[in-house]
Motif scaffolding. Structure first.
Motif, mmCIF file in Angstrom:
data_model
loop_
_atom_site.group_PDB
_atom_site.id
_atom_site.type_symbol
_atom_site.label_atom_id
_atom_site.label_comp_id
_atom_site.label_asym_id
_atom_site.label_seq_id
_atom_site.Cartn_x
_atom_site.Cartn_y
_atom_site.Cartn_z
ATOM 1 N N UNK A 36 0.869 -1.166 0.000
ATOM 2 C CA UNK A 36 0.000 0.000 0.000
ATOM 3 C C UNK A 36 0.911 1.224 0.000
ATOM 4 N N UNK A 37 0.588 2.177 -0.866
ATOM 5 C CA UNK A 37 1.424 3.375 -0.988
ATOM 6 C C UNK A 37 0.649 4.630 -0.619
ATOM 7 N N UNK A 38 1.318 5.480 0.125
ATOM 8 C CA UNK A 38 0.843 6.839 0.408
ATOM 9 C C UNK A 38 2.047 7.756 0.240
ATOM 10 N N UNK A 39 2.076 8.476 -0.866
ATOM 11 C CA UNK A 39 3.230 9.328 -1.146
ATOM 12 C C UNK A 39 4.477 8.484 -1.327
ATOM 13 N N UNK A 40 5.505 8.789 -0.555
ATOM 14 C CA UNK A 40 6.759 8.034 -0.642
ATOM 15 C C UNK A 40 6.859 6.959 0.439
ATOM 16 N N UNK A 41 5.758 6.672 1.111
ATOM 17 C CA UNK A 41 5.764 5.617 2.127
ATOM 18 C C UNK A 41 5.025 4.392 1.593
ATOM 19 N N UNK A 42 5.634 3.235 1.800
ATOM 20 C CA UNK A 42 5.045 1.972 1.337
ATOM 21 C C UNK A 42 5.043 0.977 2.492
ATOM 22 N N UNK A 43 3.884 0.347 2.710
ATOM 23 C CA UNK A 43 3.758 -0.730 3.690
ATOM 24 C C UNK A 43 3.565 -2.020 2.910
ATOM 25 N N UNK A 44 4.262 -3.069 3.303
ATOM 26 C CA UNK A 44 4.165 -4.364 2.627
ATOM 27 C C UNK A 44 3.736 -5.417 3.645
ATOM 28 N N UNK A 45 2.790 -6.257 3.231
ATOM 29 C CA UNK A 45 2.266 -7.320 4.089
ATOM 30 C C UNK A 45 2.167 -8.620 3.302
ATOM 31 N N UNK A 46 2.121 -9.732 4.034
ATOM 32 C CA UNK A 46 1.826 -11.032 3.444
ATOM 33 C C UNK A 46 0.327 -11.037 3.134
ATOM 34 N N UNK A 47 -0.050 -11.515 1.956
ATOM 35 C CA UNK A 47 -1.449 -11.520 1.523
ATOM 36 C C UNK A 47 -2.189 -12.712 2.125
#
Length: 118
Positions: A36-47
């Protein structure tokens, strides 16, 4: 301390700002990842929903609710905070999504640990 081996998940431009993107499971792995991206921040999770392990997205790249404020499990309607994966409502209330460390390098590549999602 030995540095963590990383791999490129995608480029920042591959994830539309304010949206999400899924990535298929690696060969031999059961679940993929999503970001998930918001601006220059990205969060990554296991689906994988912590309730019963099903993938969260009903269609490719659709991990957010209609207002794009929460991650949503399409199977049970559980809602998770984007920033930490904490479940705020649904059958897995109080549980969290499995977060994957991610960073953006100087070339705008989104990097994750080499073994992420395996």
């Amino acid at each position: 301390m030995k540095p963590i081996a990383e791999r490129v998940l995608c480029t920042l431009a591959d994830i539309p700002d304010g949206n999400s993107k899924g990535f298929p499971a690696a060969p031999g792995a059961f679940t993929g990842l999503f970001a998930v991206r918001r601006g220059r921040h990205v969060w990554v999770y296991v689906n994988s929903c912590p309730h019963i392990g099903v993938p969260l997205d009903p269609v490719p790249d659709r991990f957010l609710d209609t207002r794009k404020q929460n991650i949503l499990c399409s199977t049970h309607g559980a809602r998770f905070r984007i920033e930490d994966g904490f479940c705020t409502s649904g059958p897995c209330y109080g549980e969290v999504l499995e977060r994957v460390p991610a960073r953006i390098d100087e070339h705008d590549n989104v990097l994750v640990p080499e073994d992420a999602g395996l």
